[in-house]
Design a protein around this motif. Structure first.
Motif, PDB file in Angstrom:
ATOM      1  N   VAL A  94       0.665  -1.067   0.203  1.00  0.00           N
ATOM      2  CA  VAL A  94      -0.155   0.107  -0.027  1.00  0.00           C
ATOM      3  C   VAL A  94       0.723   1.306   0.065  1.00  0.00           C
ATOM      4  O   VAL A  94       1.623   1.460   0.602  1.00  0.00           O
ATOM      5  CB  VAL A  94      -0.840  -0.186   1.738  1.00  0.00           C
ATOM      6  N   ILE A  95       0.377   2.194  -0.543  1.00  0.00           N
ATOM      7  CA  ILE A  95       1.228   3.236  -1.242  1.00  0.00           C
ATOM      8  C   ILE A  95       0.036   4.240  -0.871  1.00  0.00           C
ATOM      9  O   ILE A  95      -0.969   4.688  -1.612  1.00  0.00           O
ATOM     10  CB  ILE A  95       1.750   3.575  -2.785  1.00  0.00           C
ATOM     11  N   ALA A  96       0.292   5.649   0.407  1.00  0.00           N
ATOM     12  CA  ALA A  96      -0.700   6.261   0.526  1.00  0.00           C
ATOM     13  C   ALA A  96       0.070   7.876   0.576  1.00  0.00           C
ATOM     14  O   ALA A  96       1.475   8.245   1.067  1.00  0.00           O
ATOM     15  CB  ALA A  96      -1.315   5.948   1.664  1.00  0.00           C
ATOM     16  N   GLY A  97      -0.493   8.617   0.450  1.00  0.00           N
ATOM     17  CA  GLY A  97       0.030  10.111   0.234  1.00  0.00           C
ATOM     18  C   GLY A  97      -1.059  11.417  -0.975  1.00  0.00           C
ATOM     19  O   GLY A  97      -1.915  11.058  -0.777  1.00  0.00           O
ATOM     20  N   VAL A  98      -0.523  12.063  -1.604  1.00  0.00           N
ATOM     21  CA  VAL A  98      -1.178  13.579  -1.387  1.00  0.00           C
ATOM     22  C   VAL A  98      -0.711  13.875  -2.415  1.00  0.00           C
ATOM     23  O   VAL A  98       0.583  13.834  -2.819  1.00  0.00           O
ATOM     24  CB  VAL A  98      -1.081  15.284  -0.350  1.00  0.00           C
ATOM     25  N   ILE A  99      -2.033  13.858  -4.040  1.00  0.00           N
ATOM     26  CA  ILE A  99      -1.453  14.586  -5.115  1.00  0.00           C
ATOM     27  C   ILE A  99      -1.845  16.430  -4.950  1.00  0.00           C
ATOM     28  O   ILE A  99      -2.724  16.462  -4.495  1.00  0.00           O
ATOM     29  CB  ILE A  99      -1.589  13.771  -6.324  1.00  0.00           C
ATOM     30  N   CYS A 100      -0.946  17.273  -4.856  1.00  0.00           N
ATOM     31  CA  CYS A 100      -0.415  19.009  -4.819  1.00  0.00           C
ATOM     32  C   CYS A 100      -0.931  19.158  -5.954  1.00  0.00           C
ATOM     33  O   CYS A 100       0.643  19.137  -6.358  1.00  0.00           O
ATOM     34  CB  CYS A 100       0.091  18.878  -3.282  1.00  0.00           C
ATOM     35  N   TRP A 101      -1.866  19.746  -6.654  1.00  0.00           N
ATOM     36  CA  TRP A 101      -1.937  21.109  -7.499  1.00  0.00           C
ATOM     37  C   TRP A 101      -1.534  22.409  -6.824  1.00  0.00           C
ATOM     38  O   TRP A 101      -2.364  23.057  -6.273  1.00  0.00           O
ATOM     39  CB  TRP A 101      -2.872  20.545  -8.190  1.00  0.00           C
ATOM     40  N   THR A 108       2.691  20.089 -10.297  1.00  0.00           N
ATOM     41  CA  THR A 108       2.001  18.437  -9.819  1.00  0.00           C
ATOM     42  C   THR A 108       2.505  17.879  -9.523  1.00  0.00           C
ATOM     43  O   THR A 108       3.506  17.388  -9.979  1.00  0.00           O
ATOM     44  CB  THR A 108       0.982  18.518 -10.467  1.00  0.00           C
ATOM     45  N   LEU A 109       2.499  17.596  -7.414  1.00  0.00           N
ATOM     46  CA  LEU A 109       3.389  16.893  -7.189  1.00  0.00           C
ATOM     47  C   LEU A 109       2.458  15.358  -6.178  1.00  0.00           C
ATOM     48  O   LEU A 109       1.761  16.059  -5.902  1.00  0.00           O
ATOM     49  CB  LEU A 109       4.486  17.167  -6.354  1.00  0.00           C
ATOM     50  N   PHE A 110       3.398  14.434  -6.651  1.00  0.00           N
ATOM     51  CA  PHE A 110       2.793  13.350  -5.054  1.00  0.00           C
ATOM     52  C   PHE A 110       3.617  13.463  -4.280  1.00  0.00           C
ATOM     53  O   PHE A 110       4.728  12.814  -5.009  1.00  0.00           O
ATOM     54  CB  PHE A 110       3.254  12.480  -5.634  1.00  0.00           C
ATOM     55  N   ILE A 111       3.018  13.268  -3.045  1.00  0.00           N
ATOM     56  CA  ILE A 111       3.706  13.816  -1.976  1.00  0.00           C
ATOM     57  C   ILE A 111       3.460  12.326  -0.687  1.00  0.00           C
ATOM     58  O   ILE A 111       2.818  12.131  -0.179  1.00  0.00           O
ATOM     59  CB  ILE A 111       3.577  14.836  -1.403  1.00  0.00           C
ATOM     60  N   ASP A 138      16.599  13.328  -4.916  1.00  0.00           N
ATOM     61  CA  ASP A 138      16.913  13.607  -3.860  1.00  0.00           C
ATOM     62  C   ASP A 138      15.639  13.325  -2.549  1.00  0.00           C
ATOM     63  O   ASP A 138      15.268  13.183  -1.355  1.00  0.00           O
ATOM     64  CB  ASP A 138      18.078  13.894  -3.006  1.00  0.00           C
ATOM     65  N   THR A 139      15.145  12.520  -3.857  1.00  0.00           N
ATOM     66  CA  THR A 139      13.474  13.022  -2.608  1.00  0.00           C
ATOM     67  C   THR A 139      12.379  11.555  -3.174  1.00  0.00           C
ATOM     68  O   THR A 139      12.557  11.284  -4.158  1.00  0.00           O
ATOM     69  CB  THR A 139      12.284  14.336  -2.677  1.00  0.00           C
ATOM     70  N   ASP A 140      11.227  11.482  -2.341  1.00  0.00           N
ATOM     71  CA  ASP A 140      10.795  10.226  -3.585  1.00  0.00           C
ATOM     72  C   ASP A 140       9.010  11.185  -3.484  1.00  0.00           C
ATOM     73  O   ASP A 140       8.351  10.191  -3.833  1.00  0.00           O
ATOM     74  CB  ASP A 140       9.570   9.738  -1.462  1.00  0.00           C
TER      75      ASP A 140
END
Length: 166
Positions: A94-101, A108-111, A138-140
């Motif tokens: 399971v992968i969870a996170g925020v898609i922010c525009w 637009t990034l997935f964090i 250097d980031t996920d």
């Protein structure tokens, strides 16, 4: 006039959620379940995310956020969303996170929720739209690419899945 501005902002956010849903649905062999916002106000009836997406071999718990300006305040993530996605992300596969525009910046990034957890741990209060420029590789976080239409984007979620799987 203030009511109209807030209504417009709410609609833009809901429209963004629909754009993301449609982008996920275009990817073959992908299941998208939209968790509708609870407007009843009953205690315990809020959802931890907007979508549950399955694309083999992962299940994604996605919350969509849209912001004006340079920063995304982490306080825009409710306690229910934060704790719920963090809990789900502990499950293998399971992968969870925020898609922010960032509306004004066309970014637009997935964090991932674990990245948000790390930021909160060192008392970072917001994420700048250009964080990607400063820490690419250097980031996920994942930059979600697409083609800009009049207002919204047509996102390439197949590429998103490929980036996550790297």
């Amino acid at each position: 006039m203030q009511k109209d501005v807030n209504k417009m902002a709410t609609n833009r956010g809901k429209q963004f959620e629909n754009v993301i849903k449609e982008a996920f649905e275009k990817v073959p062999e992908t299941s998208v379940v939209r968790l509708h916002d609870q407007t009843t106000g009953y205690i315990g009836s809020s959802n931890h995310c907007d979508f549950i997406v399955y694309h083999k071999p992962y299940e994604y718990h996605i919350e969509c956020k849209s912001v004006h300006g340079n920063t995304f305040p982490l306080s825009n993530i409710t306690d229910t969303q934060y704790k719920g996605m963090l809990e789900k992300s502990q499950i293998d596969g399971v992968i969870a996170g925020v898609i922010c525009w960032w509306i004004d910046k066309d970014v637009t990034l997935f964090i991932p929720i674990q990245t948000i957890q790390q930021m909160k741990g060192v008392e970072i209060k917001s994420i700048r739209y250009d964080v990607w420029d400063d820490c690419e590789g250097d980031t996920d976080m994942i930059l979600i690419s697409g083609i800009k239409k009049r207002v919204f984007w047509e996102y390439d979620m197949q590429q998103f899945f490929e980036e996550v799987e790297k």
